[in-house]
Enzyme design. Structure first.
Site, PDB file in Angstrom:
ATOM      1  N   ARG A   1       0.820  -1.213   0.000  1.00 26.15           N
ATOM      2  CA  ARG A   1       0.000   0.000   0.000  1.00 26.15           C
ATOM      3  C   ARG A   1       0.856   1.265   0.000  1.00 26.15           C
ATOM      4  O   ARG A   1       0.419   2.332  -0.400  1.00 26.15           O
ATOM      5  CB  ARG A   1      -0.979   0.003   1.204  1.00 26.15           C
TER       6      ARG A   1
ATOM      7  N   ASP B   1      -7.266  19.158 -15.199  1.00 26.32           N
ATOM      8  CA  ASP B   1      -7.590  17.793 -15.609  1.00 26.32           C
ATOM      9  C   ASP B   1      -7.131  17.633 -17.057  1.00 26.32           C
ATOM     10  O   ASP B   1      -7.694  18.231 -17.975  1.00 26.32           O
ATOM     11  CB  ASP B   1      -9.098  17.541 -15.465  1.00 26.32           C
TER      12      ASP B   1
ATOM     13  N   LYS C   1      -8.194   6.392 -19.710  1.00 24.00           N
ATOM     14  CA  LYS C   1      -8.552   6.793 -21.074  1.00 24.00           C
ATOM     15  C   LYS C   1      -7.354   6.598 -22.006  1.00 24.00           C
ATOM     16  O   LYS C   1      -6.828   5.505 -22.068  1.00 24.00           O
ATOM     17  CB  LYS C   1      -9.075   8.224 -21.053  1.00 24.00           C
TER      18      LYS C   1
ATOM     19  N   TYR D   1     -16.004  16.959 -16.344  1.00 22.33           N
ATOM     20  CA  TYR D   1     -16.377  15.603 -15.932  1.00 22.33           C
ATOM     21  C   TYR D   1     -17.343  15.663 -14.736  1.00 22.33           C
ATOM     22  O   TYR D   1     -17.008  16.215 -13.696  1.00 22.33           O
ATOM     23  CB  TYR D   1     -15.125  14.800 -15.593  1.00 22.33           C
TER      24      TYR D   1
END
Ligand SMILES: *Cc1c(COP(=O)(O)O)cnc(C)c1O
Length: 356
Positions: free
Chosen positions: A41, A160, A185, A93
């Site tokens: 982690r 973004d 994407k 978004y």
């Protein structure tokens, strides 16, 4: 100075004699103590290699997250406190806007990407989140100019960069404090991984984001990091074909009687082209247009052999997404078409048949 193809193949790689020539996944959750890693982690070699690669392309330090939304949510958590104001794109978004609205005590001001932007829009803000080109409208804003306004008002700017990718646009070089992105994407590009990242030129900010990732636990799997790294190597090739397809499709749809509101910032006729060509290094395969109704979109998709109805974008496959179905404030017949890497002639022939 190297070209984009060379950059993405070699980004972040430091290969010594005997090493695998390509990145490899290391799936361990626990490591023999004493080396660079101790627990999955907190860090692992697959993340580090991809972070080095994306960071070098973004021009900053990259911190990977489990998804684009984890990158955005962690950025908000690290940078804002109750009582702060965040500016978000009204046409960006949808989940970024929704998430900001759900953070307790955070005041959200939304502004259209296309502006006009003045000092009043960023006044009193702690963070300004831009998205350019915006998703799905493909409007473009001037990152450097808005960053100057925001910095004068004491606000930080996050961009973004999902649609553009690091090859298409360099927000940090334009003055922004952070890049946030969904690597789900075009960056990973094969529709088989969910991943996100934040890049920043501030080592202090990167350390805080990294620490919050470890504590908050929004960690990507090393296998996903490896898949994305594998995809990154062909980003230049894929973008080139996707943009060529978008240019061809744009040309074919320009005077089509069934199509209105056609947008692609790469086209010289597009309202965003002037600023996009100043600000962006290259264009991509995402196009937006409108058909008359929801039924018209369904009929286009049903008649097409190559265009899959799917959300997400930037993959090998050409996909069409009717954005109103997800609650975007757009007309029912608005389609975001993500041109894949099929042959331009095949794609246009298929699309024109589907629109008859
Ligand atoms: C998809 C997307 C996101 C969210 O990313 P996930 O990886 O799906 O969490 C954020 N911003 C933009 C512009 C996107 O297209």
């Amino acid at each position: 100075m190297t070209g984009d193809g060379t950059k993405v193949v070699h980004a972040g790689r430091d290969v010594a004699t005997g090493d695998p020539i390509a990145p490899q996944p290391v799936l361990a959750s626990a490591f023999h103590l004493g080396g660079a890693d101790f627990y999955g982690r907190a860090g692992n070699p697959a993340w580090r290699e991809l972070e080095a690669a994306i960071g070098s392309l973004d021009g900053g330090e990259c911190v990977l997250f489990a998804s684009g939304m984890a990158a955005i949510a962690t950025t908000l958590r690290v940078l804002t406190a109750p009582g702060d104001t965040v500016v978000v794109p009204s046409d960006g978004y949808y989940l970024a806007r929704r998430h900001a609205g759900e953070v307790p005590g955070l005041a959200v001001r939304s502004r259209p990407t296309a502006g006009p932007w003045t000092a009043a829009d960023v006044e009193g803000a702690r963070l300004v989140l831009l998205e350019t080109p915006s998703n799905p409208g493909l409007d473009v804003c001037d990152i450097a100019a808005i960053t100057a306004l925001a910095h004068a008002a004491g606000a930080l700017v996050a961009v973004d960069n999902t649609t553009a990718t690091p090859l298409g646009q360099q927000p940090l070089a334009l003055g922004a404090d952070l890049v946030v992105a969904s690597d789900t994407k075009a960056l990973a590009g094969h529709s088989d991984v969910v991943l996100g990242h934040v890049s920043t030129a501030s080592a202090e900010l990167a350390a805080r984001l990294r620490d919050e990732r470890t504590v908050g636990g929004a960690v990507p799997g090393p296998f996903e990091a490896w898949l994305a790294h594998r995809g990154l190597g062909t980003l230049d090739l894929r973008l080139a074909r996707q943009a060529a397809n978008a240019a061809t499709v744009h040309e074919a749809l320009r005077d089509h009687p069934a199509v209105t509101g056609l947008r692609w910032p790469g086209a010289s006729s597009d309202p965003a082209h002037e600023i996009a060509s100043r600000q962006m290094r290259r264009f991509n395969g995402v196009i937006t247009f409108e058909l008359v109704s929801e039924e018209a979109v369904a009929s286009m998709v049903a008649r097409s052999r190559l265009i899959a109805p799917a959300t997400s974008f930037g993959g090998l496959h050409t996909t069409a997404d009717r954005r109103a179905q997800w609650g975007d404030p757009v007309p029912d017949g608005l389609v975001r078409l993500s041109c894949g890497v099929e042959d331009p002639a095949d794609l246009v022939a298929d699309l024109l048949t589907a629109l008859t």
